[in-house]
Design an enzyme around this catalytic site. Structure first.
Site, PDB file in Angstrom:
ATOM      1  N   TYR A   1       0.844  -1.192   0.000  1.00 24.31           N
ATOM      2  CA  TYR A   1       0.000   0.000   0.000  1.00 24.31           C
ATOM      3  C   TYR A   1       0.883   1.248   0.000  1.00 24.31           C
ATOM      4  O   TYR A   1       1.631   1.508   0.939  1.00 24.31           O
ATOM      5  CB  TYR A   1      -0.966   0.003   1.196  1.00 24.31           C
TER       6      TYR A   1
ATOM      7  N   HIS B   1      -1.143 -12.320   0.310  1.00 25.02           N
ATOM      8  CA  HIS B   1      -2.001 -11.320  -0.347  1.00 25.02           C
ATOM      9  C   HIS B   1      -2.746 -11.869  -1.556  1.00 25.02           C
ATOM     10  O   HIS B   1      -3.918 -11.571  -1.755  1.00 25.02           O
ATOM     11  CB  HIS B   1      -1.152 -10.108  -0.752  1.00 25.02           C
TER      12      HIS B   1
ATOM     13  N   SER C   1      -5.506 -14.212   1.409  1.00 26.15           N
ATOM     14  CA  SER C   1      -6.375 -13.222   0.774  1.00 26.15           C
ATOM     15  C   SER C   1      -6.511 -13.594  -0.695  1.00 26.15           C
ATOM     16  O   SER C   1      -5.516 -14.003  -1.322  1.00 26.15           O
ATOM     17  CB  SER C   1      -5.739 -11.838   0.929  1.00 26.15           C
TER      18      SER C   1
ATOM     19  N   SER D   1     -13.151  -3.798  -0.335  1.00 25.42           N
ATOM     20  CA  SER D   1     -13.878  -2.912  -1.267  1.00 25.42           C
ATOM     21  C   SER D   1     -15.379  -3.078  -1.096  1.00 25.42           C
ATOM     22  O   SER D   1     -16.126  -3.274  -2.054  1.00 25.42           O
ATOM     23  CB  SER D   1     -13.448  -3.145  -2.717  1.00 25.42           C
TER      24      SER D   1
ATOM     25  N   LEU E   1     -17.668  -1.062  -0.513  1.00 23.34           N
ATOM     26  CA  LEU E   1     -18.556  -0.057  -1.120  1.00 23.34           C
ATOM     27  C   LEU E   1     -18.262   0.158  -2.597  1.00 23.34           C
ATOM     28  O   LEU E   1     -18.860   1.021  -3.233  1.00 23.34           O
ATOM     29  CB  LEU E   1     -18.421   1.296  -0.396  1.00 23.34           C
TER      30      LEU E   1
ATOM     31  N   GLY F   1     -12.734   1.153   3.885  1.00 25.21           N
ATOM     32  CA  GLY F   1     -11.513   1.848   3.480  1.00 25.21           C
ATOM     33  C   GLY F   1     -11.605   3.355   3.463  1.00 25.21           C
ATOM     34  O   GLY F   1     -10.745   4.013   2.870  1.00 25.21           O
TER      35      GLY F   1
ATOM     36  N   ARG G   1     -17.195   9.393   8.174  1.00 30.67           N
ATOM     37  CA  ARG G   1     -17.687   8.191   7.494  1.00 30.67           C
ATOM     38  C   ARG G   1     -17.401   6.935   8.307  1.00 30.67           C
ATOM     39  O   ARG G   1     -18.168   5.978   8.263  1.00 30.67           O
ATOM     40  CB  ARG G   1     -17.073   8.085   6.094  1.00 30.67           C
TER      41      ARG G   1
HETATM   42  N1  LIG Z   1      -6.900  -8.109  -0.095  1.00 32.12           N
HETATM   43  C1  LIG Z   1      -6.962  -7.344  -1.157  1.00 32.12           C
HETATM   44  O1  LIG Z   1      -6.596  -7.734  -2.277  1.00 32.12           O
HETATM   45  C2  LIG Z   1      -7.479  -5.947  -1.002  1.00 32.12           C
HETATM   46  C3  LIG Z   1      -7.722  -5.156  -2.130  1.00 32.12           C
HETATM   47  C4  LIG Z   1      -8.200  -3.869  -1.937  1.00 32.12           C
HETATM   48  C5  LIG Z   1      -8.427  -3.391  -0.650  1.00 32.12           C
HETATM   49  N2  LIG Z   1      -8.139  -4.166   0.409  1.00 32.12           N
HETATM   50  C6  LIG Z   1      -8.362  -3.688   1.802  1.00 32.12           C
HETATM   51  O2  LIG Z   1      -9.710  -3.294   1.898  1.00 32.12           O
HETATM   52  C7  LIG Z   1      -9.775  -1.944   2.368  1.00 32.12           C
HETATM   53  C8  LIG Z   1     -10.974  -1.300   1.798  1.00 32.12           C
HETATM   54  O3  LIG Z   1     -10.882  -1.194   0.379  1.00 32.12           O
HETATM   55  P1  LIG Z   1     -11.442   0.080  -0.353  1.00 32.12           P
HETATM   56  O4  LIG Z   1     -10.792   1.305   0.177  1.00 32.12           O
HETATM   57  O5  LIG Z   1     -11.414  -0.179  -1.812  1.00 32.12           O
HETATM   58  O6  LIG Z   1     -12.921  -0.027   0.197  1.00 32.12           O
HETATM   59  P2  LIG Z   1     -14.216   0.860   0.267  1.00 32.12           P
HETATM   60  O7  LIG Z   1     -14.516   1.076   1.691  1.00 32.12           O
HETATM   61  O8  LIG Z   1     -15.199   0.155  -0.590  1.00 32.12           O
HETATM   62  O9  LIG Z   1     -13.870   2.212  -0.457  1.00 32.12           O
HETATM   63  C9  LIG Z   1     -13.380   3.332   0.214  1.00 32.12           C
HETATM   64  C10 LIG Z   1     -13.333   4.442  -0.787  1.00 32.12           C
HETATM   65  O10 LIG Z   1     -14.677   4.809  -1.110  1.00 32.12           O
HETATM   66  C11 LIG Z   1     -14.826   6.204  -0.907  1.00 32.12           C
HETATM   67  N3  LIG Z   1     -16.203   6.505  -0.535  1.00 32.12           N
HETATM   68  C12 LIG Z   1     -17.095   7.128  -1.340  1.00 32.12           C
HETATM   69  N4  LIG Z   1     -18.267   7.272  -0.744  1.00 32.12           N
HETATM   70  C13 LIG Z   1     -18.157   6.749   0.475  1.00 32.12           C
HETATM   71  C14 LIG Z   1     -19.064   6.590   1.564  1.00 32.12           C
HETATM   72  N5  LIG Z   1     -20.313   7.025   1.519  1.00 32.12           N
HETATM   73  N6  LIG Z   1     -18.623   5.974   2.657  1.00 32.12           N
HETATM   74  C15 LIG Z   1     -17.362   5.508   2.728  1.00 32.12           C
HETATM   75  N7  LIG Z   1     -16.450   5.637   1.726  1.00 32.12           N
HETATM   76  C16 LIG Z   1     -16.843   6.243   0.611  1.00 32.12           C
HETATM   77  C17 LIG Z   1     -13.814   6.532   0.168  1.00 32.12           C
HETATM   78  O11 LIG Z   1     -13.520   7.910   0.109  1.00 32.12           O
HETATM   79  P3  LIG Z   1     -13.140   8.722   1.457  1.00 32.12           P
HETATM   80  O12 LIG Z   1     -11.824   8.171   1.894  1.00 32.12           O
HETATM   81  O13 LIG Z   1     -13.069  10.118   0.975  1.00 32.12           O
HETATM   82  O14 LIG Z   1     -14.242   8.473   2.422  1.00 32.12           O
HETATM   83  C18 LIG Z   1     -12.642   5.669  -0.237  1.00 32.12           C
HETATM   84  O15 LIG Z   1     -11.932   6.268  -1.304  1.00 32.12           O
HETATM   85  C19 LIG Z   1      -8.449  -1.332   1.967  1.00 32.12           C
HETATM   86  O16 LIG Z   1      -8.110  -0.226   2.768  1.00 32.12           O
HETATM   87  C20 LIG Z   1      -7.524  -2.484   2.180  1.00 32.12           C
HETATM   88  O17 LIG Z   1      -7.168  -2.549   3.540  1.00 32.12           O
HETATM   89  C21 LIG Z   1      -7.688  -5.442   0.258  1.00 32.12           C
END
Ligand SMILES: NC(=O)c1ccc[n+]([C@@H]2O[C@H](COP(=O)([O-])OP(=O)(O)OC[C@H]3O[C@@H](n4cnc5c(N)ncnc54)[C@H](OP(=O)(O)O)[C@@H]3O)[C@@H](O)[C@H]2O)c1
Length: 305
Positions: free
Chosen positions: A52, A117, A147, A215, A217, A270, A276
């Site tokens: 990351y 991962h 993962s 992910s 959302l 995330g 949020r």
């Molecule tokens: N194992 C894997 O392969 C893998 C892959 C990807 C991610 N991950 C893990 O999963 C976590 C989450 O992934 P993600 O960040 O893609 O997930 P997410 O929670 O689906 O997306 C967060 C993103 O959505 C935005 N967003 C837009 N509207 C929102 C709302 N109403 N509420 C909350 N967020 C909103 C956030 O912006 P703001 O920050 O401005 O709120 C942020 O950029 C990562 O941090 C990581 O730890 C793992």
């Protein structure tokens, strides 16, 4: 928010985790506010990976730990490794070096949970087992998991590793449901009946492996937030209606949809915004009915045979 057991490990953590993949965008003071909001909501599980922002997310978290924003002994700290530029690498030497680098960046002596991962086509399960033994014996990793691994890939590893695999972090949101679709479309000739992962959801339930949806959302592969997306008008209408009934936000309903599944999943959210985090944490107070769960699934564009 209540705690759950992660796998059958005895390790306990909050029902919702904070993903730290995007925290490199924050100034240290803003990260402190984010982590404080999470702590105040009872979120104790924090998810990292060595890749990351090229390690900068772990470094930022390490500074926050050092500053006492959150206390090391009050959190479940997890990280992942195995992705390198242009290839995957689950070789023993890489896993050991990656964990040691993560520990340095995070300014801690141990990971509570370390996840592989992504699957590596060239993986040697016995080599992974030897690396896990070394990391475990040194006290550098307390628990292990994977993962983006399928049931068969977990079984292959489980045949060699001595420690239980307690978690599988997988992409799952109400707008991204391949994990669930095939199980609802057995015997059908539709695309939804395609089993993309060898029954991983059922396998994890059977073997007590905690699914950590990522992910939660997003739709597509980081295509943007499903909440408010013009591509999902019916889903957003249903999310808003249920949000109104339960007194939470539509985004919290999308997380509650995951929590409603009896597999006791641990969604990783995330967001980088404290407000949020507080909104999403309300998902833990909502128990969707069976009808609400299916209404969201159908509103996302799915159908049932
Ligand atoms: N194992 C894997 O392969 C893998 C892959 C990807 C991610 N991950 C893990 O999963 C976590 C989450 O992934 P993600 O960040 O893609 O997930 P997410 O929670 O689906 O997306 C967060 C993103 O959505 C935005 N967003 C837009 N509207 C929102 C709302 N109403 N509420 C909350 N967020 C909103 C956030 O912006 P703001 O920050 O401005 O709120 C942020 O950029 C990562 O941090 C990581 O730890 C793992």
């Amino acid at each position: 928010m209540k705690d759950i057991e992660i796998g059958r490990s005895g390790l306990r953590g909050s029902q919702i985790a904070l993903g730290c993949m995007r925290i490199d965008s924050l100034a240290d003071a803003d990260l402190a506010a984010l982590l404080t909001a999470a702590r105040d909501e009872g979120i104790t599980v924090f998810d990292h990976a060595d890749i990351y922002a090229d390690g900068r997310c772990e470094e930022a978290f390490g500074r926050a730990l050092d500053a006492g924003v959150v206390r090391r002994d009050e959190i479940v700290l997890q990280s992942k490794a195995g992705i390198r530029p242009g290839r995957y690498d689950l070789s023993g030497a890489h896993l050991i070096a990656a964990v040691e680098a993560s520990l340095r960046r995070l300014r801690t002596d141990r990971l509570d949970l370390f996840l592989l991962h992504r699957p590596d086509a060239l993986v040697d399960p016995d080599e992974v087992a030897a690396a896990f033994d070394e990391l475990h014996a040194a006290g550098k990793v307390l628990h292990f998991g994977v993962s983006n691994h399928s049931a068969g890939q977990i079984a292959l590893l489980a045949g060699s590793v001595r420690q239980p695999l307690v978690a599988d972090q997988l992409q799952l949101s109400v707008a991204h449901t391949p994990l669930i679709d095939a199980g609802l479309n057995v015997n059908m000739a539709s695309a939804a009946s395609l089993d993309h992962d060898g029954g991983t959801l059922d396998y994890c339930r059977l073997h007590g492996i905690t699914i950590q949806p990522w992910s939660v959302l997003q739709h597509g592969y980081f295509a943007g937030s499903l909440v408010g997306s013009a591509e999902y008008p019916a889903l957003n209408e249903e999310l808003s209606a249920q949000a109104g009934r339960h007194g939470v936000t539509p985004a919290a309903i999308a997380v509650a949809w995951l929590l409603r599944h009896p597999a006791a999943m641990l969604p990783v959210v995330g967001t980088t915004r404290p407000a949020r985090v507080r909104e999403l944490a309300r998902a833990a107070d909502v128990e969707l009915t069976r009808e609400e769960w299916y209404s969201l699934y159908l509103a996302a564009g799915n159908s049932l045979p």
